[in-house]
Design an enzyme around this catalytic site. Structure first.
Site, PDB file in Angstrom:
ATOM      1  N   PHE A 183       0.834  -1.212   0.000  1.00 53.41           N
ATOM      2  CA  PHE A 183       0.000   0.000   0.000  1.00 53.41           C
ATOM      3  C   PHE A 183       0.869   1.262   0.000  1.00 53.41           C
ATOM      4  O   PHE A 183       0.779   2.115  -0.899  1.00 53.41           O
ATOM      5  CB  PHE A 183      -0.894  -0.075   1.246  1.00 53.41           C
ATOM      6  CG  PHE A 183      -1.678   1.150   1.581  1.00 53.41           C
ATOM      7  CD1 PHE A 183      -2.405   1.834   0.614  1.00 53.41           C
ATOM      8  CD2 PHE A 183      -1.728   1.608   2.906  1.00 53.41           C
ATOM      9  CE1 PHE A 183      -3.151   2.960   0.953  1.00 53.41           C
ATOM     10  CE2 PHE A 183      -2.475   2.722   3.255  1.00 53.41           C
ATOM     11  CZ  PHE A 183      -3.184   3.407   2.275  1.00 53.41           C
ATOM     12  N   ILE A 184       1.757   1.364   0.986  1.00 50.68           N
ATOM     13  CA  ILE A 184       2.604   2.560   1.097  1.00 50.68           C
ATOM     14  C   ILE A 184       3.644   2.582  -0.022  1.00 50.68           C
ATOM     15  O   ILE A 184       3.855   3.602  -0.693  1.00 50.68           O
ATOM     16  CB  ILE A 184       3.302   2.595   2.484  1.00 50.68           C
ATOM     17  CG1 ILE A 184       2.265   2.758   3.591  1.00 50.68           C
ATOM     18  CG2 ILE A 184       4.341   3.725   2.538  1.00 50.68           C
ATOM     19  CD1 ILE A 184       2.822   2.663   5.005  1.00 50.68           C
TER      20      ILE A 184
ATOM     21  N   LYS B 233      -1.554  -9.007  -8.137  1.00 49.82           N
ATOM     22  CA  LYS B 233      -0.937  -8.318  -6.999  1.00 49.82           C
ATOM     23  C   LYS B 233      -0.147  -7.079  -7.425  1.00 49.82           C
ATOM     24  O   LYS B 233      -0.127  -6.066  -6.718  1.00 49.82           O
ATOM     25  CB  LYS B 233       0.015  -9.289  -6.286  1.00 49.82           C
ATOM     26  CG  LYS B 233      -0.264  -9.402  -4.801  1.00 49.82           C
ATOM     27  CD  LYS B 233       0.579 -10.485  -4.169  1.00 49.82           C
ATOM     28  CE  LYS B 233       0.873 -10.120  -2.732  1.00 49.82           C
ATOM     29  NZ  LYS B 233       1.740 -11.089  -2.090  1.00 49.82           N
TER      30      LYS B 233
ATOM     31  N   TYR C  25       3.801  -7.545  16.428  1.00 53.06           N
ATOM     32  CA  TYR C  25       4.041  -6.534  15.377  1.00 53.06           C
ATOM     33  C   TYR C  25       4.806  -5.347  15.969  1.00 53.06           C
ATOM     34  O   TYR C  25       5.781  -4.855  15.391  1.00 53.06           O
ATOM     35  CB  TYR C  25       2.706  -6.080  14.767  1.00 53.06           C
ATOM     36  CG  TYR C  25       2.860  -4.981  13.738  1.00 53.06           C
ATOM     37  CD1 TYR C  25       3.414  -5.235  12.481  1.00 53.06           C
ATOM     38  CD2 TYR C  25       2.470  -3.661  14.023  1.00 53.06           C
ATOM     39  CE1 TYR C  25       3.565  -4.230  11.535  1.00 53.06           C
ATOM     40  CE2 TYR C  25       2.605  -2.654  13.085  1.00 53.06           C
ATOM     41  CZ  TYR C  25       3.156  -2.940  11.841  1.00 53.06           C
ATOM     42  OH  TYR C  25       3.310  -1.930  10.914  1.00 53.06           O
TER      43      TYR C  25
ATOM     44  N   LYS D 106       8.536  -4.075  14.887  1.00 51.30           N
ATOM     45  CA  LYS D 106       8.851  -2.726  14.377  1.00 51.30           C
ATOM     46  C   LYS D 106       9.890  -2.041  15.277  1.00 51.30           C
ATOM     47  O   LYS D 106      10.789  -1.354  14.794  1.00 51.30           O
ATOM     48  CB  LYS D 106       7.579  -1.860  14.265  1.00 51.30           C
ATOM     49  CG  LYS D 106       6.544  -2.356  13.276  1.00 51.30           C
ATOM     50  CD  LYS D 106       7.081  -2.666  11.890  1.00 51.30           C
ATOM     51  CE  LYS D 106       7.431  -1.481  11.047  1.00 51.30           C
ATOM     52  NZ  LYS D 106       7.859  -1.888   9.681  1.00 51.30           N
TER      53      LYS D 106
END
Ligand code: NAP
Length: 471
Positions: free
Chosen positions: A162-163, A190, A306, A310
């Site tokens: 997405f980003i 994709k 997650y 990160k």
């Protein structure tokens, strides 16, 4: 790794070159200036008196006709401005100008080649503008804002996300040549959207690469001035910690090692607000900014995999940047919304869909910290293009209660079915998710001038989901 870029100006004492030096210093660059005699203060003393000289200007004794003298001057620079050439209305002896122009340029280019300099700027005849104006145009419009970006090559790791798709789109729009890594370049469902981006047919190459496979990354980063490392799985919950920790940690190490091998000097890394927010011991009154880190122990205790991934991968990328001499800039976006370019819905935009498609009867009583994907992509590119960019940037536009988001969506899209009941989702949510109320986005406003407004962000998100038949 120290912040700020390093530039070399060949023939630094000249009329035009002195202005280049002055304006580079003014912008915070460290400057290597070559002059034929650094001790000749009559000729070069004005350079030593420029504002901002401090520790940031070093003069090197070099002659463009002497290759060996140029090598130490260009070493470690991000860019070399080659201005040196005799100027006179006429030359009796052709070699008086041809030798320094031709042999000199060859020597400068060979020194740059030896020292792995990827960018050289030179100048020609500019007509009758004042030199100050020319240099301002040159530096602000041309160099700093990427007018010459077509000479630049950037790699985006995980290009189909997405980003990342927005980073690719904006790089192509600015004229960059882009290497995008994807796991299967033949999967058009994709990645087909990337191939349709304006400029893609001429300047986008897709490389088959997995961040878990070092060898696959090396050809993708080869020859690039900058690598944008965005690839990391994103989900609301990971049952298996390794599903996110392995790609985040091993993947980041592999990307950095490939960059090191191929002499890439700049990396922009996508971290997250998740690496900042999760610290149960932090006071709820504290303003969240770049000084905040999630607590790894608390992440483990509460199985926040997650957030742990990160946090630890951001620390790793900075450590490896120091070790390998790679300048790393980190962007920490919060919840990213905005129009999608890819064909399938991603995790963060999925939130908006779940608030509108009747799948939920209640919503949590928490703040969502939001930012538009177009601003996130801009911040990444500015993280490379802005010579003063360094360290981490908290990328947040606003913070809204879920209730308020639902109201805004209802006003704009009344035809959908929204959850009516507000409730918390247990102690963990209430305790740790509600903390984005107070924040500072001052630092990132030096990279991007303003954020896309909240309502436009939501409306454009929904419009793109409608257009793709996902809502
Ligand atoms: P996304 O659309 O799900 O994209 C994730 C990307 O990671 C995909 O390109 C995916 O590649 C790639 N990836 C995952 N595992 C990989 C592997 N082993 N090898 C190669 N590529 C792999 O997510 P996104 O929202 O754009 O997120 C991108 C980055 O932004 C992530 O680092 C995320 O942590 C960070 N971030 C996102 C948000 C948000 O709200 N969206 C907020 C803060 C930070 P495939 O296409 O091959 O699957």
């Amino acid at each position: 790794m120290e912040g700020g870029r390093r530039a070399c100006v060949i023939g630094a004492g000249g009329f035009i070159a002195s202005w280049i030096v002055a304006k580079l210093l003014d912008r915070g660059y460290k400057v290597h200036g070559t002059v034929r005699d650094p001790d000749d203060d009559e000729k070069n003393g004005h350079l030593k008196k420029l504002p901002g000289v401090g520790e940031r200007l070093s003069l090197f004794r070099a002659d463009v006709l002497d290759y060996e003298s140029l090598v130490p001057a260009v070493r470690g620079c991000d860019v070399v401005f080659h201005t040196a050439c005799p100027v006179a209305p006429n030359f009796e002896d052709p070699d008086a100008v041809l030798k320094p122009a031709v042999d000199g340029t060859r020597n400068v280019m060979e020194a740059c080649h030896k020292e792995n300099i990827k960018r050289v700027e030179t100048h020609n005849h500019y007509g009758h503008y004042t030199i100050s104006t020319i240099m301002t145009i040159f530096l602000e419009r041309v160099y700093c804002r990427g007018f010459f970006a077509s000479m630049e090559r950037a790699c985006v790791i995980g290009a189909g996300g997405f980003i990342a798709s927005w980073i690719v789109a904006k790089l192509l729009d600015r004229g960059y040549t882009v290497h995008g890594t994807v796991r299967d370049p033949d999967d058009d469902e994709k990645y087909g959207h990337l191939k349709k981006l304006p400029g893609a047919s001429e300047r986008l190459s897709l490389f088959r690469a997995d961040v878990l496979d070092y060898d696959s990354l090396v050809p993708a980063v080869r020859g690039c001035h900058v690598v944008f490392h965005t690839a990391c799985p994103v989900a609301h919950k990971f049952e298996d910690p390794d599903a996110v920790l392995k790609p985040a940690m091993d993947g980041t190490r592999n990307v950095m090692e490939a960059c090191h091998k191929e002499n890439v000097k700049r990396v922009v890394f996508t971290s997250s607000g998740a690496a900042m927010i999760f610290d149960p011991n932090r006071s709820r009154d504290q303003i969240i900014d770049e000084s905040c880190w999630s607590d790894p122990e608390a992440c483990r205790k509460y199985q926040q995999w997650y957030r742990l991934a990160k946090t630890e991968s951001e620390k790793l990328v900075s450590k490896l940047g120091d070790e390998f001499g790679i300048h790393v800039v980190v962007i920490c976006p919060v919840w990213v919304l905005g129009p999608i370019l890819q064909s399938k819905i991603n995790a963060s935009v999925g939130l908006v869909a779940t608030l509108m498609n009747g799948s939920k009867t209640s919503y949590p009583n928490i703040y969502f910290a939001l930012v538009d994907v177009r601003d996130v992509a801009e911040a990444h590119i500015a993280g490379y293009e802005d010579p003063n960019a360094s360290g981490r940037y908290f990328c947040i536009a606003c913070s809204k209660l879920c209730k308020e988001m639902i109201e805004t969506l209802k006003e704009n899209f009344p035809q959908y079915s929204y959850p009516e009941k507000c409730e918390t989702e247990g102690d963990l949510f209430e305790k740790f998710m509600n903390l984005f109320e107070k924040f500072s986005n001052k630092k990132i406003l030096s990279l991007i001038k303003e954020f896309i407004p909240y309502e436009k962000m939501l409306v454009d998100t929904v419009a793109s989901l409608q257009e793709k038949g996902l809502l």
